[in-house]
Design an enzyme around this catalytic site. Structure first.
Site, short mmCIF file in Angstrom:
data_model
loop_
_atom_site.label_atom_id
_atom_site.label_comp_id
_atom_site.label_asym_id
_atom_site.label_seq_id
_atom_site.Cartn_x
_atom_site.Cartn_y
_atom_site.Cartn_z
N CYS A 125 4.04 -14.46 -6.12
CA CYS A 125 4.96 -13.48 -5.52
C CYS A 125 6.41 -13.76 -5.88
CB CYS A 125 4.78 -13.54 -4.01
SG CYS A 125 5.80 -12.38 -3.17
N ARG A 157 0.82 -0.60 -3.21
CA ARG A 157 1.07 -1.71 -2.30
C ARG A 157 2.55 -1.91 -2.00
NH1 ARG A 157 1.57 -7.40 -1.93
NH2 ARG A 157 0.15 -8.12 -0.32
P1 IMP Z 1 -1.78 -16.81 -2.80
O1 IMP Z 1 -3.02 -17.17 -2.02
O2 IMP Z 1 -0.65 -17.73 -2.50
O3 IMP Z 1 -2.04 -16.66 -4.24
O4 IMP Z 1 -1.30 -15.38 -2.24
C1 IMP Z 1 -2.13 -14.26 -2.25
C2 IMP Z 1 -1.46 -13.14 -1.49
O5 IMP Z 1 -0.22 -12.77 -2.13
C3 IMP Z 1 -2.23 -11.85 -1.44
O6 IMP Z 1 -3.23 -11.84 -0.46
C4 IMP Z 1 -1.15 -10.83 -1.17
O7 IMP Z 1 -0.82 -10.75 0.20
C5 IMP Z 1 0.04 -11.39 -1.91
N1 IMP Z 1 0.24 -10.79 -3.23
C6 IMP Z 1 -0.66 -10.37 -4.14
N2 IMP Z 1 -0.07 -9.94 -5.27
C7 IMP Z 1 1.25 -10.08 -5.07
C8 IMP Z 1 2.39 -9.80 -5.87
O8 IMP Z 1 2.32 -9.38 -7.03
N3 IMP Z 1 3.59 -10.04 -5.29
C9 IMP Z 1 3.71 -10.51 -4.02
N4 IMP Z 1 2.67 -10.83 -3.25
C10 IMP Z 1 1.45 -10.61 -3.77
#
Ligand code: IMP
Length: 499
Positions: A318, A417
């Protein structure tokens, strides 16, 4: 004038759990990881409970049908992503709902007039040594026979002859009809000394193959998350743009639970969409989010959300905080929203579970999120590392990696989204496209994470997640004590330096 929140925005790395007294009856084996997924009256059982507090992110790179099947077999739940046409997402839901443990859709199929050379190629490609011979060479064609790698030898039989000459024809092949249960199929495999039992429909078309090894495999999963008909449960992501068409199609396909997927769920659009779902499909559980504070939680809970996801800007892929300056440290967000959930329960008698979504980097972060009040967690990066996730597995000098990209990246372009006012497109990226270390099979990786979670809970004297939440003691760590948390010797396989 703008309001400045007094509290600093904190994240998981800033906290540690203090051990609580561990009673003699508290052991890893007695820890119960069941947790509520959906809204229910306080003190009553929820309509759906996870057997293990893990969900996979609503992302192209993460939640495939294969991952959904593997995760549900381990007691968790996937939310299949909505960044695809409605009919494709519905087909993915169907794929999970049609999964029958131990009943395999044949992936090694040939026609009777295909040559043995073609058969050998198909077997090499799939890595399987049993092939179905069907009239049209598909997995659901009319079954004519089975052929295994033991039925032919390239030197002895040559590779030019037709498969039909070496197969065991259906007339000599024990087979079953589609009503057979897995345990009856297993009994036949043993009683009739078979390696494989084909299952056919009334017209003689192949439906499944049952192998001995798959029965044993199924026994490995005592905590599968299943519906009343014993089918695996699956969730599906939806958005605030096309929900009027998407929701009915997903429900028709068998989705058990839905979740609005938005980078910022504190909006009238999401409240209106929740109201629409609740009006037209009152019995379908639907989650909302994402939020980072109690006020936004209460807004969505009052609009009808059956659970609320917490987290803005903390995901590993993100860049929302860099791009827009929006977000909150995940620990502060979870603590604030958990307090609002408890206040909402006191006020209304309804318990609306919360999910900590994103930013869980180490296994122990899962325990911290649950201790801070999350009912369950959602992870993207974590699941993207496994075989079952969508990203390609690529070799590098230092081992394998898997692709992992954000929904707000140019690769995914999931404009639904992100409320960027771009109509049908992303105006700017809110996510990156990258790689994560490959971590093998989900079943093995998740078992390790679960083992660590159980052991942490034992140290904290808890055998259930509600007990863990209500008795956990957390401490903030200074930079100095954070350093102390890591090994402070030269590791055996690292080069020794003079400093
Ligand atoms: P991770 O487990 O830290 O990889 O975060 C996953 C979460 O990031 C997802 O469930 C979403 O809520 C959020 N997310 C997914 N794609 C994006 C993006 O491109 N930008 C910001 N947040 C994202």
């Amino acid at each position: 004038m703008a309001q400045i929140i007094a509290e600093v925005s904190r994240t998981f790395n800033e906290f540690l759990l203090l051990p609580n007294r561990t009673r003699t009856d508290c052991s890893a084996a007695t820890v119960d990881l069941r947790t509520a997924l959906v809204r229910h009256s306080a003190g009553q059982a929820p309509a759906i409970e996870l057997r293990s507090p893990f969900t996979s992110a609503i992302m192209q790179a993460v939640s495939t049908p294969a991952l959904a099947i593997a995760l549900a077999r381990n007691g968790g739940l996937s939310f299949l992503h909505h960044n695809q046409p409605v009919q494709d997402q519905a087909a993915a839901v169907r794929q999970v709902k049609n999964f029958k443990a131990g009943f395999v859709v044949s992936d090694t199929n040939v026609r009777p007039d295909d040559s043995l050379g073609v058969l050998a190629d198909v077997m090499r490609r799939t890595g399987h040594s049993t092939a179905a011979v069907t009239d049209d060479g598909t997995a659901t064609g009319r079954l004519l026979g089975l052929v295994t790698s033991r039925d032919f030898h390239p030197q002895r039989h040559g590779l030019d002859g037709p498969v039909g000459e070496r197969m065991t024809p259906l007339s000599e092949l024990p087979h079953a009809d589609s009503e057979i249960t897995l345990s009856d199929a297993n009994a036949r495999l043993w009683d009739e000394r078979l390696d494989c039992l084909p299952v056919l429909d009334g017209d003689g078309h192949l439906q499944h193959l049952v192998f001995r090894s798959d029965y044993a495999d199924n026994k490995r999963f005592p905590d599968q998350l299943v519906d009343a008909a014993k089918r695996l449960r699956v969730g599906a992501g939806i958005n605030t743009h096309d929900y009027r068409e998407r929701v009915p199609a997903l429900l028709e396909a068998g989705a058990d639970v839905l979740c609005f997927d938005s980078s910022d769920g504190y909006s009238d659009w999401q409240a209106q969409a929740l109201t629409w779902v609740k009006k037209h499909h009152p019995d379908v559980p639907v989650g909302g989010g994402n939020v980072v504070d109690g006020e936004a939680f209460t807004f969505l809970a009052e609009a009808g959300a059956d659970f609320v996801k917490v987290g803005v800007g903390g995901g590993s892929i993100c860049i929302t905080r860099d791009q827009k300056g929006i977000g909150r440290g995940q620990a502060s967000a979870v603590l604030d929203v958990a307090a609002a959930r408890d206040a909402f329960r006191e006020r209304t008698g309804a318990y609306v579970p919360i999910c900590s979504d994103g930013g869980l980097v180490h296994d122990y972060h899962v325990a911290l999120a649950l201790a801070m009040g999350a009912d369950f967690v959602m992870m993207g990066r974590y699941f993207a590392r496994f075989d079952q996730a969508a990203g390609a597995k690529l070799p590098t000098r230092d081992g394998f990696v898997k692709e992992y990209w954000g929904e707000g990246s140019n690769r995914a372009r999931n404009w639904q989204r992100y409320g960027q006012g771009g109509g049908q497109g992303l105006v700017f990226e809110e996510g990156v496209d990258g790689y994560v270390p490959y971590a093998g099979d989900l079943n093995e990786g998740l078992a390790l994470t679960v083992a660590k979670l159980r052991t942490t809970m034992v140290s904290c004297g808890s055998t259930t997640l509600p007990e863990f939440r209500s008795t956990a003691r957390l401490t903030l760590v200074s930079d100095q004590s954070f350093q102390e948390s890591h090994a402070n010797v030269t590791l055996r396989d690292a080069p020794v330096t003079a400093s």
